[in-house]
Design a protein around this motif. Structure first.
Motif, PDB file in Angstrom:
ATOM      1  N   GLU A 108       0.791  -1.235   0.000  1.00 42.39           N
ATOM      2  CA  GLU A 108       0.000   0.000   0.000  1.00 42.39           C
ATOM      3  C   GLU A 108       0.823   1.285   0.000  1.00 42.39           C
ATOM      4  O   GLU A 108       0.279   2.353  -0.238  1.00 42.39           O
ATOM      5  CB  GLU A 108      -0.916   0.016   1.233  1.00 42.39           C
ATOM      6  CG  GLU A 108      -1.992  -1.042   1.212  1.00 42.39           C
ATOM      7  CD  GLU A 108      -2.810  -1.074   2.499  1.00 42.39           C
ATOM      8  OE1 GLU A 108      -2.454  -0.380   3.477  1.00 42.39           O
ATOM      9  OE2 GLU A 108      -3.815  -1.806   2.518  1.00 42.39           O
ATOM     10  N   HIS A 109       2.126   1.212   0.285  1.00 44.92           N
ATOM     11  CA  HIS A 109       2.959   2.412   0.403  1.00 44.92           C
ATOM     12  C   HIS A 109       4.181   2.320  -0.502  1.00 44.92           C
ATOM     13  O   HIS A 109       4.760   1.243  -0.636  1.00 44.92           O
ATOM     14  CB  HIS A 109       3.421   2.605   1.850  1.00 44.92           C
ATOM     15  CG  HIS A 109       2.311   2.842   2.806  1.00 44.92           C
ATOM     16  ND1 HIS A 109       1.580   1.818   3.358  1.00 44.92           N
ATOM     17  CD2 HIS A 109       1.802   3.984   3.308  1.00 44.92           C
ATOM     18  CE1 HIS A 109       0.652   2.323   4.158  1.00 44.92           C
ATOM     19  NE2 HIS A 109       0.773   3.643   4.151  1.00 44.92           N
ATOM     20  N   PRO A 110       4.603   3.440  -1.071  1.00 43.52           N
ATOM     21  CA  PRO A 110       5.810   3.418  -1.912  1.00 43.52           C
ATOM     22  C   PRO A 110       7.105   3.447  -1.106  1.00 43.52           C
ATOM     23  O   PRO A 110       8.172   3.133  -1.623  1.00 43.52           O
ATOM     24  CB  PRO A 110       5.672   4.685  -2.758  1.00 43.52           C
ATOM     25  CG  PRO A 110       4.854   5.615  -1.911  1.00 43.52           C
ATOM     26  CD  PRO A 110       3.917   4.735  -1.126  1.00 43.52           C
ATOM     27  N   ILE A 111       7.013   3.818   0.178  1.00 47.89           N
ATOM     28  CA  ILE A 111       8.191   3.985   1.018  1.00 47.89           C
ATOM     29  C   ILE A 111       7.909   3.435   2.411  1.00 47.89           C
ATOM     30  O   ILE A 111       6.855   3.712   2.989  1.00 47.89           O
ATOM     31  CB  ILE A 111       8.576   5.475   1.139  1.00 47.89           C
ATOM     32  CG1 ILE A 111       8.887   6.068  -0.236  1.00 47.89           C
ATOM     33  CG2 ILE A 111       9.740   5.676   2.104  1.00 47.89           C
ATOM     34  CD1 ILE A 111       8.988   7.589  -0.238  1.00 47.89           C
ATOM     35  N   ILE A 112       8.868   2.679   2.936  1.00 48.92           N
ATOM     36  CA  ILE A 112       8.802   2.216   4.323  1.00 48.92           C
ATOM     37  C   ILE A 112      10.102   2.625   5.009  1.00 48.92           C
ATOM     38  O   ILE A 112      11.199   2.395   4.483  1.00 48.92           O
ATOM     39  CB  ILE A 112       8.625   0.691   4.426  1.00 48.92           C
ATOM     40  CG1 ILE A 112       7.251   0.276   3.906  1.00 48.92           C
ATOM     41  CG2 ILE A 112       8.814   0.210   5.866  1.00 48.92           C
ATOM     42  CD1 ILE A 112       6.990  -1.219   3.952  1.00 48.92           C
ATOM     43  N   VAL A 113       9.970   3.221   6.191  1.00 49.81           N
ATOM     44  CA  VAL A 113      11.124   3.550   7.025  1.00 49.81           C
ATOM     45  C   VAL A 113      10.932   2.845   8.355  1.00 49.81           C
ATOM     46  O   VAL A 113       9.909   3.044   9.015  1.00 49.81           O
ATOM     47  CB  VAL A 113      11.258   5.078   7.238  1.00 49.81           C
ATOM     48  CG1 VAL A 113      12.413   5.394   8.188  1.00 49.81           C
ATOM     49  CG2 VAL A 113      11.447   5.801   5.905  1.00 49.81           C
ATOM     50  N   THR A 114      11.893   1.983   8.719  1.00 44.43           N
ATOM     51  CA  THR A 114      11.841   1.340  10.025  1.00 44.43           C
ATOM     52  C   THR A 114      12.682   2.167  10.988  1.00 44.43           C
ATOM     53  O   THR A 114      13.722   2.703  10.613  1.00 44.43           O
ATOM     54  CB  THR A 114      12.365  -0.110   9.989  1.00 44.43           C
ATOM     55  OG1 THR A 114      13.742  -0.116   9.629  1.00 44.43           O
ATOM     56  CG2 THR A 114      11.554  -0.960   9.015  1.00 44.43           C
ATOM     57  N   VAL A 115      12.212   2.289  12.218  1.00 46.27           N
ATOM     58  CA  VAL A 115      12.914   3.097  13.215  1.00 46.27           C
ATOM     59  C   VAL A 115      12.996   2.297  14.517  1.00 46.27           C
ATOM     60  O   VAL A 115      11.984   1.784  15.001  1.00 46.27           O
ATOM     61  CB  VAL A 115      12.181   4.436  13.475  1.00 46.27           C
ATOM     62  CG1 VAL A 115      13.003   5.320  14.402  1.00 46.27           C
ATOM     63  CG2 VAL A 115      11.877   5.165  12.170  1.00 46.27           C
ATOM     64  N   GLU A 116      14.230   2.214  15.041  1.00 41.41           N
ATOM     65  CA  GLU A 116      14.443   1.483  16.286  1.00 41.41           C
ATOM     66  C   GLU A 116      15.611   2.086  17.038  1.00 41.41           C
ATOM     67  O   GLU A 116      16.482   2.712  16.447  1.00 41.41           O
ATOM     68  CB  GLU A 116      14.738   0.014  15.996  1.00 41.41           C
ATOM     69  CG  GLU A 116      16.061  -0.177  15.268  1.00 41.41           C
ATOM     70  CD  GLU A 116      16.350  -1.615  14.922  1.00 41.41           C
ATOM     71  OE1 GLU A 116      16.515  -2.423  15.867  1.00 41.41           O
ATOM     72  OE2 GLU A 116      16.429  -1.922  13.724  1.00 41.41           O
ATOM     73  N   GLU A 117      15.620   1.875  18.325  1.00 41.17           N
ATOM     74  CA  GLU A 117      16.755   2.277  19.148  1.00 41.17           C
ATOM     75  C   GLU A 117      17.644   1.064  19.389  1.00 41.17           C
ATOM     76  O   GLU A 117      18.027   0.759  20.505  1.00 41.17           O
ATOM     77  CB  GLU A 117      16.267   2.889  20.462  1.00 41.17           C
ATOM     78  CG  GLU A 117      15.606   4.229  20.269  1.00 41.17           C
ATOM     79  CD  GLU A 117      15.063   4.793  21.560  1.00 41.17           C
ATOM     80  OE1 GLU A 117      15.402   4.289  22.645  1.00 41.17           O
ATOM     81  OE2 GLU A 117      14.282   5.756  21.477  1.00 41.17           O
ATOM     82  N   GLY A 118      17.939   0.381  18.311  1.00 41.99           N
ATOM     83  CA  GLY A 118      18.818  -0.774  18.337  1.00 41.99           C
ATOM     84  C   GLY A 118      19.873  -0.588  17.264  1.00 41.99           C
ATOM     85  O   GLY A 118      19.868   0.383  16.522  1.00 41.99           O
ATOM     86  N   SER A 119      20.792  -1.545  17.179  1.00 37.61           N
ATOM     87  CA  SER A 119      21.876  -1.430  16.216  1.00 37.61           C
ATOM     88  C   SER A 119      21.532  -2.144  14.916  1.00 37.61           C
ATOM     89  O   SER A 119      20.518  -2.840  14.821  1.00 37.61           O
ATOM     90  CB  SER A 119      23.157  -2.016  16.814  1.00 37.61           C
ATOM     91  OG  SER A 119      22.962  -3.381  17.110  1.00 37.61           O
ATOM     92  N   VAL A 120      22.396  -1.961  13.938  1.00 41.20           N
ATOM     93  CA  VAL A 120      22.250  -2.673  12.673  1.00 41.20           C
ATOM     94  C   VAL A 120      22.215  -4.164  12.983  1.00 41.20           C
ATOM     95  O   VAL A 120      22.969  -4.654  13.817  1.00 41.20           O
ATOM     96  CB  VAL A 120      23.426  -2.338  11.728  1.00 41.20           C
ATOM     97  CG1 VAL A 120      23.390  -3.208  10.495  1.00 41.20           C
ATOM     98  CG2 VAL A 120      23.395  -0.875  11.346  1.00 41.20           C
TER      99      VAL A 120
END
Length: 154
Positions: A69-81
């Motif tokens: 449903e979306h052209p862009i997804i940004v995941t956000v976390e206070e964790g590391s790669v």
């Protein structure tokens, strides 16, 4: 006697609906995602905010729906790669959802030492404030000038 509704294991929830971009927050980062959605709204864009709640098991059904449903997804976390964002990227890749036009960006803690201090100051140093998230989104939406202005506000 305790009251309440137990969480459904492995089920995320939508905290806000939009169409231009999807922010998938994990843990306390959801609050910054909601703030970023407000900032994006002021810039004329609407954002969905998903509260993932769980890294494993991942809510694959909801993530897949949002990717379609979306052209862009940004995941956000206070964790590391290697954390939540990597789990989402792996799922999207295995489902073939990265084979088209979907843009995905994980936002994590940088690989550097961050001095102890006020939580808000640490978020600034980590680049995980609502302004940083909105700035990343604006770049992906093709608005680099607006992104720079947003980042100057953080």
């Amino acid at each position: 006697y305790l009251k309440g509704t137990p969480l459904s294991i492995g089920k995320g929830i939508i905290r806000r609906s939009g169409k231009d971009i999807c922010l998938v927050g994990y843990g306390s980062a959801v609050n910054e995602c909601l703030g970023a959605a407000d900032r994006l709204s002021e810039a004329g864009f609407s954002a969905t905010v998903m509260d993932a709640r769980f890294c494993k098991p991942l809510d694959a059904v909801l993530i897949k729906q949002l990717a379609v449903e979306h052209p862009i997804i940004v995941t956000v976390e206070e964790g590391s790669v290697g954390g939540f964002g990597s789990v989402v990227l792996s799922f999207l890749a295995l489902e073939g959802l990265l084979d088209g036009n979907l843009k995905v960006r994980p936002m994590t803690l940088p690989d550097q030492f961050i001095e102890q201090g006020a939580y808000s100051d640490q978020l600034v140093k980590a680049g995980l404030t609502s302004s940083h998230i909105a700035g990343t989104c604006l770049k992906l939406l093709g608005k680099p000038k607006e992104a720079m202005i947003m980042l100057q506000e953080s």
